[in-house]
Design an enzyme around this catalytic site. Structure first.
Site, PDB file in Angstrom:
ATOM      1  N   LYS A   1     -14.975  -0.578   6.785  1.00  0.00           N
ATOM      2  CA  LYS A   1     -14.085  -0.539   7.950  1.00  0.00           C
ATOM      3  C   LYS A   1     -14.688  -1.475   8.984  1.00  0.00           C
ATOM      4  CE  LYS A   1     -10.521   1.729   6.238  1.00  0.00           C
ATOM      5  NZ  LYS A   1      -9.520   1.043   5.584  1.00  0.00           N
TER       6      LYS A   1
ATOM      7  N   GLY B   1       0.769  -1.074  -0.023  1.00  0.00           N
ATOM      8  CA  GLY B   1       0.071   0.160  -0.055  1.00  0.00           C
ATOM      9  C   GLY B   1       0.750   1.242   0.151  1.00  0.00           C
TER      10      GLY B   1
ATOM     11  N   VAL C   1      -5.134  -6.226  -5.430  1.00  0.00           N
ATOM     12  CA  VAL C   1      -5.820  -7.106  -4.590  1.00  0.00           C
ATOM     13  C   VAL C   1      -7.516  -7.312  -5.195  1.00  0.00           C
ATOM     14  CG1 VAL C   1      -4.794  -6.746  -2.561  1.00  0.00           C
ATOM     15  CG2 VAL C   1      -6.795  -5.307  -3.160  1.00  0.00           C
TER      16      VAL C   1
ATOM     17  N   ALA D   1      -5.576   8.598  -0.771  1.00  0.00           N
ATOM     18  CA  ALA D   1      -6.793   8.123  -0.588  1.00  0.00           C
ATOM     19  C   ALA D   1      -7.807   8.918   0.225  1.00  0.00           C
ATOM     20  CB  ALA D   1      -6.508   6.752   0.127  1.00  0.00           C
TER      21      ALA D   1
ATOM     22  N   TYR E   1     -17.952   9.901   5.082  1.00  0.00           N
ATOM     23  CA  TYR E   1     -17.189   8.562   5.075  1.00  0.00           C
ATOM     24  C   TYR E   1     -18.230   7.469   4.587  1.00  0.00           C
ATOM     25  CZ  TYR E   1     -13.210   5.886   6.305  1.00  0.00           C
ATOM     26  OH  TYR E   1     -12.051   4.769   6.398  1.00  0.00           O
TER      27      TYR E   1
END
Ligand code: NAD
Length: 252
Positions: free
Chosen positions: A161, A14, A64, A194, A154
């Site tokens: 998450k 990452g 990924v 990000a 978000y």
């Protein structure tokens, strides 16, 4: 340099630029004497990564989005480096339009993409990594408090998450038989590629800093130091857990 991670091979997923939280991890890992194997998403990311790392640093491609890519990447890692001692997953993605407005505006597709890249990928990485992780190894992912609190804009990432954090607990249970620990670090808000995709992130950043006891923002180096601790044998008592590294934002 200290010797906390001397002799340990850690796969770091990452890093895209020097603002990446994963780059803070790279600095900490190297400071502690680890051998770092960097994975990157694609050629565009590799070009940026190459500007940061040393010529003799190891790199392996791993987008990924596909299970086979993850499988091939860990097979390559085994072939080139043998067994490993840790994996750091510092990867997330959601379409930009999902990171603004209200959750009820979210599409099924953006839900799917956010969960696949930001949560399921951690499970898929653990599945491949466990084949070559030594006993006593450690796996860590990066999360955010938007999993347990409603943070404006978000949205879908908060759901992803929450799912990621649940996977940490289940993976900790599954991988304990191999003596592998699985944890998450919940970072405070930091300006990165990000996070810049989240609408109103500037305000979120300022608000987070004012809510910390010392009125300061956390840095990628501070997050990286805690991740390095979780990679080390000093943290053998911690698994299935979440550690906040946010200068105390979460207490207020
Ligand atoms: P970043 O943009 O520097 O890193 C995100 C990384 O994800 C990039 O390297 C990108 O290439 C990678 N990525 C995205 N899709 C991928 C794919 N399909 N395959 C492989 N890699 C892929 O941003 P960051 O803020 O450092 O994010 C790292 C992690 O930290 C994320 O999980 C993020 O949610 C988390 N986090 C960030 C903050 C913050 O405020 N920046 C706070 C808490 C948690």
């Amino acid at each position: 340099m200290n010797t906390l991670l001397k002799g340990k091979k850690i796969v770091l997923m990452g890093v895209v630029n020097k603002s990446s939280i994963a780059w803070g991890c790279a600095l900490a890992l190297k400071k502690c004497g680890a051998e770092v194997i960097f994975t990157y998403q694609n050629d565009r990311v590799k070009k940026q990564l190459d500007r940061l790392i040393d010529e003799n640093d190891a790199t392996v491609e791993c987008d990924v989005a596909e299970d086979t890519n993850i499988q091939v990447a860990f097979e390559e890692i085994e072939k080139r480096f043998g067994n490993i001692d840790g994996v750091i997953h510092s990867i997330a993605f959601a379409p930009k339009e999902a990171l603004e407005g209200e959750l009820t505006d979210a599409s099924r597709d953006s839900f799917k993409i956010a969960h696949e890249i930001s949560s399921f990928s951690f499970v898929a990485v653990a599945r491949e990594a466990r084949k070559i992780l030594n006993p006593g190894s450690s796996i860590t992912t990066l999360t955010y408090i938007g999993s347990s609190r409603a943070v404006s804009n978000y949205n879908i990432m908060g759901l992803a998450k929450a799912s990621l954090e649940a996977s940490v607990r289940y993976l900790a249970l599954d991988l304990a038989e191999q003596d592998i620990r699985v944890n998450a670090v919940s970072s405070g808000a930091i300006k990165t590629l990000a996070s810049s995709g989240i609408k109103g992130f500037r305000e979120l950043l300022d608000d987070a800093a004012t809510r910390t006891p010392a009125g300061k923002q956390v840095t990628i180096e501070e997050v990286g130091n805690t991740v390095a601790f979780l990679m080390s044998d000093l943290s053998t008592g911690i698994t299935g857990d979440l550690i906040y590294v946010d200068k105390g934002t979460h207490i207020s």
